[in-house]
Design a protein around this motif. Sequence first.
Motif, mmCIF file in Angstrom:
data_model
loop_
_atom_site.group_PDB
_atom_site.id
_atom_site.type_symbol
_atom_site.label_atom_id
_atom_site.label_comp_id
_atom_site.label_asym_id
_atom_site.label_seq_id
_atom_site.Cartn_x
_atom_site.Cartn_y
_atom_site.Cartn_z
ATOM 1 N N PHE A 167 2.421 7.175 9.025
ATOM 2 C CA PHE A 167 1.112 6.583 9.281
ATOM 3 C C PHE A 167 1.050 5.818 10.597
ATOM 4 O O PHE A 167 -0.001 5.350 10.990
ATOM 5 N N ARG A 168 2.168 5.642 11.250
ATOM 6 C CA ARG A 168 2.275 5.077 12.599
ATOM 7 C C ARG A 168 1.549 3.741 12.789
ATOM 8 O O ARG A 168 0.792 3.558 13.750
ATOM 9 N N PRO A 169 1.765 2.771 11.898
ATOM 10 C CA PRO A 169 1.148 1.457 12.132
ATOM 11 C C PRO A 169 1.923 0.670 13.187
ATOM 12 O O PRO A 169 3.138 0.838 13.335
ATOM 13 N N ASN B 213 -8.961 6.927 3.634
ATOM 14 C CA ASN B 213 -8.544 5.743 4.384
ATOM 15 C C ASN B 213 -7.183 5.215 3.929
ATOM 16 O O ASN B 213 -6.876 5.190 2.735
ATOM 17 N N PHE B 214 -6.408 4.773 4.927
ATOM 18 C CA PHE B 214 -5.112 4.156 4.636
ATOM 19 C C PHE B 214 -4.744 3.295 5.831
ATOM 20 O O PHE B 214 -4.403 3.805 6.903
ATOM 21 N N SER C 150 0.835 -1.208 0.000
ATOM 22 C CA SER C 150 0.000 0.000 0.000
ATOM 23 C C SER C 150 0.867 1.253 0.000
ATOM 24 O O SER C 150 0.571 2.225 -0.708
ATOM 25 N N LEU C 151 1.926 1.238 0.802
ATOM 26 C CA LEU C 151 2.818 2.401 0.823
ATOM 27 C C LEU C 151 3.543 2.560 -0.509
ATOM 28 O O LEU C 151 3.704 3.679 -1.004
ATOM 29 N N GLU C 152 3.952 1.458 -1.106
ATOM 30 C CA GLU C 152 4.620 1.537 -2.406
ATOM 31 C C GLU C 152 3.685 2.130 -3.455
ATOM 32 O O GLU C 152 4.106 2.928 -4.301
ATOM 33 N N ASP C 153 2.406 1.755 -3.407
ATOM 34 C CA ASP C 153 1.436 2.299 -4.355
ATOM 35 C C ASP C 153 1.290 3.806 -4.155
ATOM 36 O O ASP C 153 1.256 4.571 -5.127
ATOM 37 N N GLU D 100 6.472 13.344 -3.697
ATOM 38 C CA GLU D 100 7.646 13.044 -2.883
ATOM 39 C C GLU D 100 7.354 11.794 -2.070
ATOM 40 O O GLU D 100 6.326 11.718 -1.408
ATOM 41 N N PRO D 101 8.242 10.798 -2.099
ATOM 42 C CA PRO D 101 7.980 9.585 -1.324
ATOM 43 C C PRO D 101 7.987 9.868 0.174
ATOM 44 O O PRO D 101 8.691 10.759 0.647
#
Length: 263
Positions: free
Chosen positions: A170-172, A240-241, A153-156, A163-164
Amino acid sequence: MKLSALHIYPIKSTAGIGLERAFVERAGLTFDRRFVVADATGGFMTARRHPRLLQVRATPTADGLWLSAPEMPDLRLRYGQFPPQYRSISVWRDHIDSQQCGDEADRWFSDYLGQDCRLQFFGPRSQRETDRLPHSPVAFADGYPLLLISEGSLEDLNRRCPEPVSMARFRPNLVVSGTAPFAEDGWTRIRIGALELALVKPCSRCVMTTLDPASAERHPRQEPLRTLSGYRRDADGQVNFGQNLVPLGEGVLEVGMEVEILE
């Protein structure tokens, strides 16, 4: 598919601590979000309005917590020295009786943030439950004990974002590898080792994601929230993420464990 990272957040809205192994209680990872800073009225304080909280380093110790922050003396807190008094604080719509941590901790945060505030602990008498699974405990997290995001999901997101950004935005608590982007959106129950977990709600994102966790500076173009808003907004208007989880028991998690999709 494997568990690729574990993180705890000892004080609400501060930078996470990476782990190789952690014990999961019903209320989440041990030590995770068991402390909160509250203002003089008892309202919880986060980096949404107080970005400098991101630069507080909170390190769990065997008997308490070690605090450090820019231009502040280090402070060591011990559970055994916390006063027995409890004070009601609010986290969103919930009112929680939380244990005071003492005058020294209150002064430390008041000096650092430049206003009267208190450090509170989710003590033995503290109680709070999640909305979607009654009788499932949670401490000072926004609403649920755990948050999971896949590396896919982060790569997408980073393929779309000007900017990456790092996962720290996102603090998972749990990061998994080896999935398609947003595969976690379709899961309702998973097992890692002997521990089963229920995925109960997508995580709606806010301005916290626009703050650099290292510098506490806000992105001038509101990234990555702006990019997420373009393709991750639901029917209710929420962006949402990631997915919120509730542990269905207790157990040990280790980086590298296989993640099994049960439902």
